[in-house]
Design a protein around this motif. Sequence first.
Motif, PDB file in Angstrom:
ATOM      1  N   ALA A   9      19.428   7.796  60.113  1.00 60.58           N
ATOM      2  CA  ALA A   9      20.210   7.331  58.961  1.00 60.58           C
ATOM      3  C   ALA A   9      21.684   7.152  59.334  1.00 60.58           C
ATOM      4  O   ALA A   9      22.269   6.080  59.119  1.00 60.58           O
ATOM      5  N   GLU A  35      28.463  15.387  63.941  1.00 58.03           N
ATOM      6  CA  GLU A  35      27.085  15.806  64.226  1.00 58.03           C
ATOM      7  C   GLU A  35      27.084  17.253  64.710  1.00 58.03           C
ATOM      8  O   GLU A  35      27.834  17.604  65.622  1.00 58.03           O
ATOM      9  N   SER A  39      16.591  13.707  64.916  1.00 58.45           N
ATOM     10  CA  SER A  39      15.245  13.934  65.461  1.00 58.45           C
ATOM     11  C   SER A  39      14.799  12.779  66.351  1.00 58.45           C
ATOM     12  O   SER A  39      13.766  12.877  67.019  1.00 58.45           O
ATOM     13  N   ILE A  82       6.976   6.642  66.856  1.00 58.73           N
ATOM     14  CA  ILE A  82       6.088   5.776  66.063  1.00 58.73           C
ATOM     15  C   ILE A  82       6.928   4.967  65.082  1.00 58.73           C
ATOM     16  O   ILE A  82       7.815   5.518  64.426  1.00 58.73           O
ATOM     17  N   VAL A 140      29.703  20.039  59.536  1.00 65.87           N
ATOM     18  CA  VAL A 140      30.480  19.788  58.318  1.00 65.87           C
ATOM     19  C   VAL A 140      30.104  20.847  57.289  1.00 65.87           C
ATOM     20  O   VAL A 140      28.926  21.085  57.027  1.00 65.87           O
ATOM     21  N   GLN A 200      10.918   6.663  60.233  1.00 62.48           N
ATOM     22  CA  GLN A 200      12.228   6.430  60.850  1.00 62.48           C
ATOM     23  C   GLN A 200      12.750   5.000  60.658  1.00 62.48           C
ATOM     24  O   GLN A 200      13.949   4.808  60.422  1.00 62.48           O
TER      25      GLN A 200
HETATM   26  C1  LIG Z   1       8.861  16.320  66.327  1.00 66.13           C
HETATM   27  C2  LIG Z   1       9.079  15.148  65.413  1.00 66.13           C
HETATM   28  C3  LIG Z   1       8.345  13.984  65.596  1.00 66.13           C
HETATM   29  C4  LIG Z   1       8.541  12.896  64.745  1.00 66.13           C
HETATM   30  N1  LIG Z   1       7.904  11.717  65.023  1.00 66.13           N
HETATM   31  C5  LIG Z   1       8.213  10.615  64.295  1.00 66.13           C
HETATM   32  C6  LIG Z   1       7.693   9.355  64.663  1.00 66.13           C
HETATM   33  O1  LIG Z   1       6.991   9.227  65.656  1.00 66.13           O
HETATM   34  N2  LIG Z   1       8.014   8.287  63.884  1.00 66.13           N
HETATM   35  C7  LIG Z   1       8.800   8.404  62.766  1.00 66.13           C
HETATM   36  O2  LIG Z   1       9.011   7.404  62.073  1.00 66.13           O
HETATM   37  N3  LIG Z   1       9.326   9.591  62.421  1.00 66.13           N
HETATM   38  C8  LIG Z   1       9.079  10.681  63.176  1.00 66.13           C
HETATM   39  N4  LIG Z   1       9.656  11.878  62.861  1.00 66.13           N
HETATM   40  C9  LIG Z   1      10.530  11.932  61.690  1.00 66.13           C
HETATM   41  C10 LIG Z   1      11.847  11.232  61.935  1.00 66.13           C
HETATM   42  O3  LIG Z   1      12.352  11.551  63.211  1.00 66.13           O
HETATM   43  C11 LIG Z   1      12.799  11.664  60.824  1.00 66.13           C
HETATM   44  O4  LIG Z   1      12.253  11.243  59.591  1.00 66.13           O
HETATM   45  C12 LIG Z   1      14.167  11.050  61.003  1.00 66.13           C
HETATM   46  O5  LIG Z   1      14.751  11.466  62.215  1.00 66.13           O
HETATM   47  C13 LIG Z   1      15.068  11.454  59.847  1.00 66.13           C
HETATM   48  O6  LIG Z   1      16.301  10.820  60.027  1.00 66.13           O
HETATM   49  P1  LIG Z   1      17.628  11.391  59.352  1.00 66.13           P
HETATM   50  O7  LIG Z   1      18.757  10.663  59.948  1.00 66.13           O
HETATM   51  O8  LIG Z   1      17.454  11.370  57.881  1.00 66.13           O
HETATM   52  O9  LIG Z   1      17.654  12.941  59.733  1.00 66.13           O
HETATM   53  P2  LIG Z   1      17.711  13.652  61.146  1.00 66.13           P
HETATM   54  O10 LIG Z   1      17.022  12.870  62.170  1.00 66.13           O
HETATM   55  O11 LIG Z   1      17.259  15.046  60.892  1.00 66.13           O
HETATM   56  O12 LIG Z   1      19.261  13.644  61.506  1.00 66.13           O
HETATM   57  C14 LIG Z   1      20.195  14.351  60.738  1.00 66.13           C
HETATM   58  C15 LIG Z   1      21.282  14.848  61.664  1.00 66.13           C
HETATM   59  O13 LIG Z   1      22.308  15.417  60.864  1.00 66.13           O
HETATM   60  C16 LIG Z   1      22.799  16.568  61.506  1.00 66.13           C
HETATM   61  N5  LIG Z   1      23.385  17.441  60.490  1.00 66.13           N
HETATM   62  C17 LIG Z   1      22.753  18.088  59.485  1.00 66.13           C
HETATM   63  N6  LIG Z   1      23.623  18.782  58.747  1.00 66.13           N
HETATM   64  C18 LIG Z   1      24.844  18.574  59.295  1.00 66.13           C
HETATM   65  C19 LIG Z   1      26.148  19.037  58.983  1.00 66.13           C
HETATM   66  N7  LIG Z   1      26.380  19.832  57.936  1.00 66.13           N
HETATM   67  N8  LIG Z   1      27.175  18.647  59.779  1.00 66.13           N
HETATM   68  C20 LIG Z   1      26.964  17.826  60.848  1.00 66.13           C
HETATM   69  N9  LIG Z   1      25.741  17.362  61.178  1.00 66.13           N
HETATM   70  C21 LIG Z   1      24.694  17.725  60.411  1.00 66.13           C
HETATM   71  C22 LIG Z   1      21.570  17.172  62.154  1.00 66.13           C
HETATM   72  O14 LIG Z   1      21.926  18.022  63.235  1.00 66.13           O
HETATM   73  C23 LIG Z   1      20.809  15.945  62.608  1.00 66.13           C
HETATM   74  O15 LIG Z   1      21.115  15.618  63.938  1.00 66.13           O
HETATM   75  C24 LIG Z   1       9.475  12.985  63.679  1.00 66.13           C
HETATM   76  C25 LIG Z   1      10.218  14.150  63.500  1.00 66.13           C
HETATM   77  C26 LIG Z   1      10.040  15.217  64.362  1.00 66.13           C
HETATM   78  C27 LIG Z   1      10.870  16.455  64.173  1.00 66.13           C
END
Ligand SMILES: Cc1cc2nc3c(=O)[nH]c(=O)nc-3n(C[C@H](O)[C@H](O)[C@H](O)COP(=O)(O)OP(=O)(O)OC[C@H]3O[C@@H](n4cnc5c(N)ncnc54)[C@H](O)[C@@H]3O)c2cc1C
Length: 506
Positions: A27, A46, A97, A104, A220, A484
């Motif tokens: 995101a 981050e 993540s 995928i 943060v 994702q």
């Molecule tokens: C093992 C695993 C396998 C997966 N496989 C797939 C797949 O194959 N295909 C797929 O579509 N999805 C997959 N997913 C899910 C997908 O990766 C997540 O849905 C996606 O990464 C979510 O994106 P995001 O940006 O919302 O959150 P995240 O990827 O969780 O990123 C959020 C980031 O914000 C940071 N953060 C949080 N709070 C704070 C704060 N207060 N200050 C600073 N930084 C902060 C975190 O450290 C993190 O790095 C998988 C997830 C995991 C864990």
Amino acid sequence: MNRLDGREISKALTLFADLVIVGSGPAGAAAAWQATKRGASVVVLESGHWLEPADAKLTTFSAMSETYRGMGASVILGDRWQLAPVPTLQGQLVGGSSPINGAICWRMPKDVYAEWLAADPVLEEALPWGLLEQLTDAVETRLGVEPTHADVAGPKNSLMAKGAEVLGLEHRPIRRNVQGCVGSGRCIHGCPKGAKSSVDRTLLADAMERGATVLSSTEVKRIVVERGRAVAVEGKTRAGGRVRVAAKQAVIVAASAVQSPVLLLESGLKHGPVGRHFQCHPGVSMAGRFAEPVRMWEGATQGHEIIGLRHEGLKFEALGFGLAVLAGRLAGVGRELSAGIGELAHWLDWGVAVRAEAEGRVRSVFGRPVVTYLPTARDVRLFRRGLRVLGEVMFAAGATEVEPGVKGFDRRVTDGDALSRLERSGPERAGAYTSAITHMFGTCRMGSDVESCVVRPDFRHHTVESLYVADSSVFPTNLGVNPQIPIMALASLCAMRATGFTEVHS
Ligand SMILES: Cc1cc2nc3c(=O)[nH]c(=O)nc-3n(C[C@H](O)[C@H](O)[C@H](O)COP(=O)(O)OP(=O)(O)OC[C@H]3O[C@@H](n4cnc5c(N)ncnc54)[C@H](O)[C@@H]3O)c2cc1C
């Protein structure tokens, strides 16, 4: 200059940007990618660190401890009547993540989009399907999404294709964001070859080339709101330095569906159902034994899927993880255990992601998220049905026995009758099933109703100006598919709204 490492910053630091983005996962990275295309200056904060291919870990233990939030041990608790701990896995890295996920890729399903519009017709204008498709195309092109090549699939993937074909279930090679994958089978430790086009190496790298600053290892703690507007964020580096980043235009929260509501709550922003309506795709899995060695650790980590029962809320995927995780299924000690270890080459594990209807809640306890969640009786029925189908596909592919991993049911099963018994009369308690959660949604729900939603259809907070939420916490429901790419598409749209642009830049 635009890579700042909080492990090396122990003094106070003040930065300014048009947009301040919290979180660098799919995101946050997609929001930075879009915003910098439009000439905005961006700072991304981050809490995790950068992961280079050379640092990818050989052991599951070191991968979990260094790249997963809470060492991969964060658990969802169930409710007070029925404690059912389930691991919720999240990367804590630059890229979120993405560097450790299965790669995928699914586009936003049109049937789920239609459900969202049926529940809140205003979303049609705010999230036009054509625009979402364009943004999805742009992201997929940059990430090089393509179906898994047969030459890197390996037995665990090709056997799923074989079993599904025998049973007449629709199946296909998984579309993945990889370039030059050699089938190391270690996606969830971080690719040792750097072949995954994770967002840190693609969208965020592009944003940095256009001037974005990434401040890693910095958490943060608070969004600063003055006279009803989000004007800055404050946090702390790993080395103890206090950080303030002022936002000229907007603050975009992209910290994930678990951490974003906690940040809002810790900032005193309690409007709407923040933290409520938590949804996910609980994944249950089954192990199968084959007469020939199948060497589960070889081949694309997740290269094949069965999609024919998606309308029931079930999506089946080949799995790939370290032997230490597979060995976790073994029973016994001494000779029995060592015989089991000697047999591991014959076992593989497949999973089914369930589009569960249950809703849970994320609360902040001393600034840390605590998630309570309990699958409904209908969800548990889907676990049972999913396991039955998984077992049938395994037998159709040639498995001699399977392990459903269900407490209170036969440990090993050798025929279809036992599988139908599992579906018909297996345990009704969610806690009896071996499950894990990696896809999370809904905790800062988007919608037009000011009382029942946290953000407006244009991603803006309902009561605070210049504050946007970009991650899957805004999704009105779960998707039933891997999220994702839809997360990146919607976060791109969020950045367009925050910067006031309407046309897609390629
Ligand atoms: C093992 C695993 C396998 C997966 N496989 C797939 C797949 O194959 N295909 C797929 O579509 N999805 C997959 N997913 C899910 C997908 O990766 C997540 O849905 C996606 O990464 C979510 O994106 P995001 O940006 O919302 O959150 P995240 O990827 O969780 O990123 C959020 C980031 O914000 C940071 N953060 C949080 N709070 C704070 C704060 N207060 N200050 C600073 N930084 C902060 C975190 O450290 C993190 O790095 C998988 C997830 C995991 C864990």
